[in-house]
Design an enzyme around this catalytic site. Sequence first.
Site, PDB file in Angstrom:
ATOM      1  N   LEU A  13       0.864  -1.172   0.000  1.00  0.00           N
ATOM      2  CA  LEU A  13       0.000   0.000   0.000  1.00  0.00           C
ATOM      3  C   LEU A  13       0.901   1.221   0.000  1.00  0.00           C
ATOM      4  CD1 LEU A  13      -2.670   1.609   0.419  1.00  0.00           C
ATOM      5  CD2 LEU A  13      -2.295   1.312   2.880  1.00  0.00           C
ATOM      6  N   GLY A 100      -6.483  -2.723 -16.012  1.00  0.00           N
ATOM      7  CA  GLY A 100      -6.204  -2.445 -14.610  1.00  0.00           C
ATOM      8  C   GLY A 100      -6.160  -0.953 -14.316  1.00  0.00           C
ATOM      9  N   VAL A 101      -6.758  -0.569 -13.181  1.00  0.00           N
ATOM     10  CA  VAL A 101      -6.825   0.854 -12.858  1.00  0.00           C
ATOM     11  C   VAL A 101      -5.436   1.442 -12.642  1.00  0.00           C
ATOM     12  CG1 VAL A 101      -7.097   0.519 -10.347  1.00  0.00           C
ATOM     13  CG2 VAL A 101      -8.071   2.551 -11.458  1.00  0.00           C
ATOM     14  N   ASP A 102      -4.471   0.629 -12.223  1.00  0.00           N
ATOM     15  CA  ASP A 102      -3.113   1.148 -12.049  1.00  0.00           C
ATOM     16  C   ASP A 102      -2.501   1.545 -13.390  1.00  0.00           C
ATOM     17  OD1 ASP A 102      -3.128  -1.556 -12.781  1.00  0.00           O
ATOM     18  OD2 ASP A 102      -1.395  -2.087 -11.552  1.00  0.00           O
ATOM     19  N   THR A 124       4.358  -7.069  -9.678  1.00  0.00           N
ATOM     20  CA  THR A 124       4.178  -8.507  -9.828  1.00  0.00           C
ATOM     21  C   THR A 124       4.223  -8.868 -11.305  1.00  0.00           C
ATOM     22  OG1 THR A 124       2.816  -8.568  -7.829  1.00  0.00           O
ATOM     23  CG2 THR A 124       2.629 -10.428  -9.346  1.00  0.00           C
TER      24      THR A 124
END
Length: 245
Positions: A13, A100-102, A124
């Site tokens: 996080l 993906g939001v990232d 990852t």
Amino acid sequence: MSAWVFDLGNSRLKCAPLGEDGRPGDVLAFAHDGRALDAGWERALPMRIEAAHVASVAAPALRVALLEALSARCARIGLASTQRAWGGVRIAYAAPERLGVDRFLAMLAAHSRGGAWLVVGVGTALTIDLVDADGRHHGGRIAPSPALMREALHARATQLPPVGGHYREFATDTDDALASGCTGAALALVTCSGEAAAQLCGRPVPVLLHGGGADALRPHLPDAVHAPALVLEGLGCWAQVGRTP
């Protein structure tokens, strides 16, 4: 009272306060095991936060735990999601929710810097996305990161160590060969993507490198721009656009 941004990834996080210019300040990082956040992480935050802007690619239960913890001190909480068009960026996916939001937020941050970018995230997974100077996303690639390649090899052949070794063009021991092969595979994909991006854009496209595993590639990509807080920067863009009437 303040605004903060929170990026809940697969292993960490990351969070930071937002400045008046919409850019993140000093970044705090907390590891997690995929099931629970480290005990006491909230003590690093202010007692009250006016607004929290959250992005998550972690398991739903972990995302819920984060949102519940923030609800005790935040007046407003916004959860970012991938949009077909936002902040000048237009996503190539026919089903934007599958991006993906990232990756989406990293492209928002890249576009805010101006010009075309090859956005390379190393976590990852290894993700590569091309966004041109007009904000058009041309698509991307997903592959295992060098660290995940090592872990996968170790899982199938325990005699192969999951870490260690140094990058060599032609390694003369197993540890170095593993490090060289896995890092080299990632570098080859970035290089191939860069060549394709240059053809599409008519000129070389700079690499914007981010993610917790970026240090494995940085020595071999000397011209890349390192932006370790890129997703948090994108959350700042998301927050600013969301406040625009």
